[in-house]
Design an enzyme around this catalytic site. Structure first.
Site, PDB file in Angstrom:
ATOM      1  N   VAL A 106       0.860  -1.180   0.000  1.00 49.63           N
ATOM      2  CA  VAL A 106       0.000   0.000   0.000  1.00 49.63           C
ATOM      3  C   VAL A 106       0.900   1.236   0.000  1.00 49.63           C
ATOM      4  O   VAL A 106       1.753   1.395   0.876  1.00 49.63           O
ATOM      5  CB  VAL A 106      -0.962  -0.004   1.205  1.00 49.63           C
ATOM      6  CG1 VAL A 106      -1.766   1.286   1.261  1.00 49.63           C
ATOM      7  CG2 VAL A 106      -1.909  -1.194   1.105  1.00 49.63           C
ATOM      8  N   GLU A 202      18.886 -11.333  23.067  1.00 49.94           N
ATOM      9  CA  GLU A 202      18.592 -12.720  22.665  1.00 49.94           C
ATOM     10  C   GLU A 202      19.525 -13.170  21.541  1.00 49.94           C
ATOM     11  O   GLU A 202      20.023 -14.298  21.553  1.00 49.94           O
ATOM     12  CB  GLU A 202      17.118 -12.828  22.234  1.00 49.94           C
ATOM     13  CG  GLU A 202      16.189 -12.622  23.425  1.00 49.94           C
ATOM     14  CD  GLU A 202      14.703 -12.759  23.129  1.00 49.94           C
ATOM     15  OE1 GLU A 202      13.934 -12.931  24.081  1.00 49.94           O
ATOM     16  OE2 GLU A 202      14.308 -12.690  21.952  1.00 49.94           O
ATOM     17  N   ALA A 346       3.865  -7.982  20.876  1.00 45.04           N
ATOM     18  CA  ALA A 346       2.915  -8.824  20.141  1.00 45.04           C
ATOM     19  C   ALA A 346       1.544  -8.873  20.827  1.00 45.04           C
ATOM     20  O   ALA A 346       0.513  -8.769  20.159  1.00 45.04           O
ATOM     21  CB  ALA A 346       3.497 -10.225  19.988  1.00 45.04           C
ATOM     22  N   GLN A 347       1.540  -9.005  22.159  1.00 39.17           N
ATOM     23  CA  GLN A 347       0.264  -9.106  22.874  1.00 39.17           C
ATOM     24  C   GLN A 347      -0.611  -7.864  22.661  1.00 39.17           C
ATOM     25  O   GLN A 347      -1.820  -7.968  22.463  1.00 39.17           O
ATOM     26  CB  GLN A 347       0.521  -9.291  24.375  1.00 39.17           C
ATOM     27  CG  GLN A 347       0.461 -10.730  24.827  1.00 39.17           C
ATOM     28  CD  GLN A 347      -0.821 -11.434  24.400  1.00 39.17           C
ATOM     29  OE1 GLN A 347      -1.916 -10.899  24.494  1.00 39.17           O
ATOM     30  NE2 GLN A 347      -0.676 -12.645  23.882  1.00 39.17           N
TER      31      GLN A 347
HETATM   32  C1  LIG Z   1      13.296  -9.263  16.145  1.00 39.66           C
HETATM   33  C2  LIG Z   1      12.048  -8.975  16.921  1.00 39.66           C
HETATM   34  C3  LIG Z   1      11.804  -9.645  18.098  1.00 39.66           C
HETATM   35  C4  LIG Z   1      10.643  -9.395  18.827  1.00 39.66           C
HETATM   36  N1  LIG Z   1      10.421 -10.101  19.992  1.00 39.66           N
HETATM   37  C5  LIG Z   1       9.272  -9.911  20.663  1.00 39.66           C
HETATM   38  C6  LIG Z   1       8.969 -10.688  21.817  1.00 39.66           C
HETATM   39  O1  LIG Z   1       9.767 -11.526  22.241  1.00 39.66           O
HETATM   40  N2  LIG Z   1       7.771 -10.470  22.438  1.00 39.66           N
HETATM   41  C7  LIG Z   1       6.873  -9.535  21.984  1.00 39.66           C
HETATM   42  O2  LIG Z   1       5.790  -9.400  22.561  1.00 39.66           O
HETATM   43  N3  LIG Z   1       7.146  -8.782  20.914  1.00 39.66           N
HETATM   44  C8  LIG Z   1       8.312  -8.954  20.231  1.00 39.66           C
HETATM   45  N4  LIG Z   1       8.579  -8.192  19.123  1.00 39.66           N
HETATM   46  C9  LIG Z   1       7.631  -7.124  18.754  1.00 39.66           C
HETATM   47  C10 LIG Z   1       6.440  -7.725  18.011  1.00 39.66           C
HETATM   48  O3  LIG Z   1       6.872  -8.596  17.003  1.00 39.66           O
HETATM   49  C11 LIG Z   1       5.621  -6.578  17.450  1.00 39.66           C
HETATM   50  O4  LIG Z   1       5.134  -5.822  18.526  1.00 39.66           O
HETATM   51  C12 LIG Z   1       4.467  -7.094  16.593  1.00 39.66           C
HETATM   52  O5  LIG Z   1       4.942  -7.805  15.500  1.00 39.66           O
HETATM   53  C13 LIG Z   1       3.606  -5.922  16.142  1.00 39.66           C
HETATM   54  O6  LIG Z   1       2.579  -6.431  15.345  1.00 39.66           O
HETATM   55  P1  LIG Z   1       1.960  -5.560  14.168  1.00 39.66           P
HETATM   56  O7  LIG Z   1       0.872  -6.393  13.583  1.00 39.66           O
HETATM   57  O8  LIG Z   1       1.654  -4.211  14.656  1.00 39.66           O
HETATM   58  O9  LIG Z   1       3.154  -5.397  13.119  1.00 39.66           O
HETATM   59  P2  LIG Z   1       3.958  -6.502  12.322  1.00 39.66           P
HETATM   60  O10 LIG Z   1       3.852  -7.823  12.974  1.00 39.66           O
HETATM   61  O11 LIG Z   1       5.309  -5.929  12.105  1.00 39.66           O
HETATM   62  O12 LIG Z   1       3.197  -6.592  10.927  1.00 39.66           O
HETATM   63  C14 LIG Z   1       3.127  -5.537  10.042  1.00 39.66           C
HETATM   64  C15 LIG Z   1       2.762  -6.102   8.684  1.00 39.66           C
HETATM   65  O13 LIG Z   1       2.439  -5.015   7.828  1.00 39.66           O
HETATM   66  C16 LIG Z   1       3.001  -5.262   6.555  1.00 39.66           C
HETATM   67  N5  LIG Z   1       3.187  -3.957   5.916  1.00 39.66           N
HETATM   68  C17 LIG Z   1       3.889  -2.900   6.366  1.00 39.66           C
HETATM   69  N6  LIG Z   1       3.776  -1.867   5.541  1.00 39.66           N
HETATM   70  C18 LIG Z   1       2.975  -2.270   4.532  1.00 39.66           C
HETATM   71  C19 LIG Z   1       2.488  -1.642   3.361  1.00 39.66           C
HETATM   72  N7  LIG Z   1       2.793  -0.388   3.055  1.00 39.66           N
HETATM   73  N8  LIG Z   1       1.706  -2.361   2.523  1.00 39.66           N
HETATM   74  C20 LIG Z   1       1.385  -3.652   2.787  1.00 39.66           C
HETATM   75  N9  LIG Z   1       1.818  -4.283   3.907  1.00 39.66           N
HETATM   76  C21 LIG Z   1       2.602  -3.599   4.760  1.00 39.66           C
HETATM   77  C22 LIG Z   1       4.291  -5.984   6.859  1.00 39.66           C
HETATM   78  O14 LIG Z   1       4.736  -6.743   5.735  1.00 39.66           O
HETATM   79  C23 LIG Z   1       3.884  -6.863   8.034  1.00 39.66           C
HETATM   80  O15 LIG Z   1       3.417  -8.144   7.615  1.00 39.66           O
HETATM   81  C24 LIG Z   1       9.730  -8.428  18.371  1.00 39.66           C
HETATM   82  C25 LIG Z   1       9.980  -7.739  17.189  1.00 39.66           C
HETATM   83  C26 LIG Z   1      11.119  -8.014  16.453  1.00 39.66           C
HETATM   84  C27 LIG Z   1      11.385  -7.284  15.165  1.00 39.66           C
END
Ligand SMILES: Cc1cc2nc3c(=O)[nH]c(=O)nc-3n(C[C@H](O)[C@H](O)[C@H](O)COP(=O)(O)OP(=O)(O)OC[C@H]3O[C@@H](n4cnc5c(N)ncnc54)[C@H](O)[C@@H]3O)c2cc1C
Length: 455
Positions: A106, A202, A346-347
């Protein structure tokens, strides 16, 4: 040009309108359309909560898979293979009849005309109207204004990042074993991780375990156990979001594993020779970036206030003020609760996505939701190598082997589908008892499999 904008430009070249296929889809007769941008934790939770809604739900992601990011560091350190922590998003269409999945990026949101622009390689730009919009685009790595560091210091956010890091780490040992130059060998065997949050800690601990246990006896010319692993942070302590006593315990544990923890140290330069931190050069062939994050550009297009990291300010119902039917959830949202921002974990993303999905489903039935979003903190965890993890939930803090078991169980349970759970459990048991890591692969360069005439 930043990395993100460069990728967009490659997919949808600007100033070439004749190449752009523009059309507007109409939703199926009489049904409202809910467009969800992002198939991460928040986007998937929102889509699932809408499974019985009388609406067309369109889930758009630029990747064809959902990634369980908390275990990305295990792909980067060869414990797990990419497929073990990912699921194809398209599979959801089978289970949810009112859902369509679109693989596209997007690139624009127009709140006034209630349309989004999505771009797919080879197809061009596609405009789509929405009745409800859920922005769940998460965060991307931030180099604090130094995007030039990205060339030398990959961040850990996607499966391809994890594979790049894994290849970099394994290649460094191969090159160290090849060279006769003592200085170069030392540079190849020095690993610098910038950022001592949960990902940095980690990753550093897993790398320390890998060099001592898995790789130790794999080379004749070098001893990987002699590698130097440095974890740097500009802040005063590791895991700054945890209570100080837990930070101290983690620092002790890292030191015991052989990781050099340097806090209060600012990285000034990252280049092909290594890093310059607080004026001193640390030669290193492998610098990894686990420091900052920033929101994707989309929240800014909603016309609402954003914080310094680019997250969109939303009201207690996760709605964008003055843009009816537009929501932001997960990491991309800036939500205050009890005078503190809801954390980017994540939560919080799952709970926010589920809340908004249910709210929209209620609105579609003509009911008004009166209860605002409330994040319920289930606790923070971080694992520090084999047999040790820390947990903090409110005033309750604990660490050690039992916490490690809880960490393992929680992560197994949270994996997206049973196939992932089975495969990860099997890999972990294998790795735990043998010390082996079966995903120690360095992908061949494309030229190796090119037709003979091209070589
Ligand atoms: C390395 C790492 C380790 C982590 N460890 C932990 C942990 O141990 N415990 C914990 O609770 N949290 C952890 N987190 C944080 C957790 O993963 C995030 O808080 C969570 O993923 C947020 O979810 P979200 O759906 O907001 O975003 P995301 O899971 O990042 O998903 C966003 C999605 O949007 C898509 N996207 C983005 N922009 C566009 C666009 N313009 N068009 C189409 N699609 C798009 C991406 O491809 C992606 O699939 C970690 C994060 C990372 C990077």
């Amino acid at each position: 040009m930043t990395i993100a904008t460069r990728r967009w430009a490659e997919l949808c070249p600007p100033n070439q309108p004749e190449q752009r296929t523009v059309f507007v889809d109409a939703p199926r007769s009489g049904r409202k359309r809910v467009v969800i941008i992002g198939g991460g934790f928040a986007g998937l939770a929102a889509a699932r909560a809408l499974r019985h809604a009388n609406a067309d739900v369109v889930l758009i992601d630029r990747r064809n898979h959902h990634v369980f990011q908390p275990l990305l560091y295990q792909v980067a350190t060869a414990v797990l293979a990419p497929a073990e922590i990912a699921v194809p998003i398209r599979q959801l269409e089978v289970r949810q009849r009112n859902l369509s999945v679109v693989l596209a990026e997007v690139t624009g949101v127009n709140v006034a005309s209630r349309t989004i622009e999505a771009c797919a390689a080879g197809v061009g730009v596609r405009k789509m109207a929405f009745d409800y919009l859920v922005v769940a685009t998460g965060m991307r790595p931030s180099y604090f204004g130094h995007d030039e560091f990205a060339r030398f210091a990959p961040a850990l956010k996607s499966l391809s990042d994890a594979e790049t890091i894994r290849a970099k780490i394994l290649s460094a040992f191969e090159l160290a074993a090849m060279t006769d130059d003592e200085g170069e060998r030392e540079r190849q065997m020095t690993f610098v991780l910038v950022g001592a949050g949960p990902s940095g800690v980690e990753l550093a601990a897993s790398l320390a375990h890998m060099v001592k246990v898995t790789l130790h006896s794999n080379f004749r010319r070098i001893d990987p156990a002699k590698a130097t692993i440095i974890l740097l942070d500009a802040g005063k302590r590791v895991l700054s979001t945890f209570a100080e006593p837990l930070s101290r315990r983690v620092t002790r544990r890292l030191t015991k594993l052989g990781v050099k923890v340097l806090t209060g140290v600012k990285v000034e330069t990252v280049d092909e020779q290594g890093v310059i931190a607080d004026g001193s050069r640390i030669p290193s062939a492998t610098v990894l970036w686990t420091a900052g994050v920033a929101a994707s550009p989309l929240p800014k297009m909603l016309g609402t206030q954003t914080d310094r990291a680019g997250r969109a300010l939303v009201d207690p119902f996760l709605k964008v003020v003055n843009a009816s039917g537009v929501f932001v959830v997960g990491d991309a949202a800036w939500v205050m609760q009890d005078e503190h921002p809801v954390p980017g974990v994540a939560q919080a993303a799952i709970q926010g996505g589920r809340y908004v999905g249910r709210l929209i489903a209620q609105e579609l039935k003509g009911r008004k939701v009166k209860r605002p979003f409330r994040y319920s903190d289930k606790g923070n965890m971080a694992v520090v190598g084999k047999n040790y993890a820390v947990l903090e939930r409110g005033w309750f803090r604990t660490s050690g082997f039992m916490t490690f078991l809880v960490w393992a169980l929680v992560h197994i349970r949270s994996l997206p589908q049973s196939q992932n759970r089975l495969r990860v459990r099997r890999q972990w048991l294998w790795s735990y008892f043998t010390g082996q890591r079966s995903s120690r692969l360095i992908p061949e360069s494309p030229s190796v499999s090119a037709p003979a005439s091209d070589r």
